[in-house]
Design a protein around this motif. Structure first.
Motif, PDB file in Angstrom:
ATOM      1  N   LYS A  26      -0.228   4.186  -0.950  1.00  0.00           N
ATOM      2  CA  LYS A  26      -1.412   3.543  -0.386  1.00  0.00           C
ATOM      3  C   LYS A  26      -2.158   4.586   0.439  1.00  0.00           C
ATOM      4  O   LYS A  26      -1.581   5.205   1.335  1.00  0.00           O
ATOM      5  CB  LYS A  26      -1.017   2.358   0.499  1.00  0.00           C
ATOM      6  CG  LYS A  26      -2.204   1.624   1.121  1.00  0.00           C
ATOM      7  CD  LYS A  26      -1.730   0.471   2.002  1.00  0.00           C
ATOM      8  CE  LYS A  26      -2.911  -0.267   2.636  1.00  0.00           C
ATOM      9  NZ  LYS A  26      -2.455  -1.363   3.524  1.00  0.00           N
ATOM     10  N   ASP A  36      -6.350   2.203   2.401  1.00  0.00           N
ATOM     11  CA  ASP A  36      -6.442   0.804   1.958  1.00  0.00           C
ATOM     12  C   ASP A  36      -6.570   0.641   0.442  1.00  0.00           C
ATOM     13  O   ASP A  36      -6.836  -0.468  -0.039  1.00  0.00           O
ATOM     14  CB  ASP A  36      -7.616   0.077   2.640  1.00  0.00           C
ATOM     15  CG  ASP A  36      -7.448  -0.004   4.144  1.00  0.00           C
ATOM     16  OD1 ASP A  36      -6.293  -0.179   4.593  1.00  0.00           O
ATOM     17  OD2 ASP A  36      -8.447   0.133   4.861  1.00  0.00           O
ATOM     18  N   ASN A  37      -6.369   1.697  -0.318  1.00  0.00           N
ATOM     19  CA  ASN A  37      -6.351   1.604  -1.773  1.00  0.00           C
ATOM     20  C   ASN A  37      -5.017   2.130  -2.298  1.00  0.00           C
ATOM     21  O   ASN A  37      -4.332   2.899  -1.629  1.00  0.00           O
ATOM     22  CB  ASN A  37      -7.501   2.414  -2.385  1.00  0.00           C
ATOM     23  CG  ASN A  37      -8.856   1.865  -1.998  1.00  0.00           C
ATOM     24  OD1 ASN A  37      -9.169   0.708  -2.256  1.00  0.00           O
ATOM     25  ND2 ASN A  37      -9.669   2.687  -1.348  1.00  0.00           N
ATOM     26  N   ARG A  63      -8.875   1.308  -6.212  1.00  0.00           N
ATOM     27  CA  ARG A  63     -10.148   1.487  -5.508  1.00  0.00           C
ATOM     28  C   ARG A  63     -11.315   1.350  -6.475  1.00  0.00           C
ATOM     29  O   ARG A  63     -11.177   1.595  -7.678  1.00  0.00           O
ATOM     30  CB  ARG A  63     -10.191   2.817  -4.765  1.00  0.00           C
ATOM     31  CG  ARG A  63     -10.418   4.037  -5.621  1.00  0.00           C
ATOM     32  CD  ARG A  63     -10.990   5.155  -4.760  1.00  0.00           C
ATOM     33  NE  ARG A  63     -11.048   6.437  -5.410  1.00  0.00           N
ATOM     34  CZ  ARG A  63     -11.960   6.782  -6.313  1.00  0.00           C
ATOM     35  NH1 ARG A  63     -12.847   5.908  -6.735  1.00  0.00           N
ATOM     36  NH2 ARG A  63     -11.954   8.003  -6.830  1.00  0.00           N
TER      37      ARG A  63
END
Length: 216
Positions: free
Chosen positions: A85, A88-89, A51
């Protein structure tokens, strides 16, 4: 005749991995910072993440920021104790640094979610101490997320929606704290840490020490 010195049979402590997990906003990061500031025997496990860096974060202190390709390479090489995860990172814990610290008698603190905790349990259950932090209620959780002003309203809504699933994993943890008051919660974590450090399985050389005591 001089008495034998029991210093010939020193007891060394193997370090432990203290995991703090909670829904976002329940207080685990604040508790973690307080423990780190007050206890010289424990260090934060620094995760790798894909991220973007947030304002105020420092490379190598808060996270090690890498791209997705490098992250995948670390996974394939078995260089991560756990990885997951989240929103989404991708996040993961480098294996070598943690194992070296434990062997030297230092503790590692983890601020990770239930997915990462499950993976740590598969690879290092004897070294693991799992603490789950719950909020006193959902309204307070949402208030804390809004107060810290790090995320958009859309992200806050997503975190609240995810919180119910995250809290359902509380039973996978060794200890559970309801964070009504942050100072009280910090003291509870300190008590857990003290108790876990004294467990027999972490006292390396205890058997020889006791033999020396019995021999006089």
């Amino acid at each position: 005749m001089a008495e034998p010195s029991h210093d010939l049979f020193p007891i060394k402590r193997r370090g432990l991995m203290l995991v703090l997990s909670s829904p976002s906003g329940a207080g685990k990061s604040t508790i973690a910072r307080s423990i780190l500031d007050s206890d010289p025997e424990i260090d934060m496990s620094v995760s790798v993440t894909t991220r973007p860096k947030r304002p105020g974060e420092v490379e190598g202190r808060d996270y090690i920021f890498i791209d997705r390709t490098e992250f995948d390479l670390m996974v394939n090489r078995g260089q991560l104790l756990e990885h997951a995860k989240v929103f989404d990172n991708y996040y993961g814990t480098p294996r070598a640094a943690v194992m070296d610290a434990l062997a030297e008698g230092r503790d590692a603190l983890f601020d990770i979610d239930w997915q990462g905790t499950q993976q740590l349990a598969e690879s290092a259950i004897d070294d693991l101490v799992r603490v789950f932090i719950l909020p006193p209620n959902s309204r307070e959780l949402e208030r804390r997320l809004n107060t810290r002003a790090q995320d958009s309203q859309a992200v806050i809504a997503a975190r609240m929606a995810k919180a119910s699933d995250e809290m359902s994993h509380y039973a996978e943890y060794d200890w559970v704290i309801v964070n009504h008051d942050i100072e009280e919660s910090v003291e509870q974590v300190r008590a857990i840490l003290c108790s876990e450090r004294l467990k027999r399985k972490r006292q390396v050389g205890l058997g020889e020490f006791v033999k020396g005591l019995r021999a006089g």
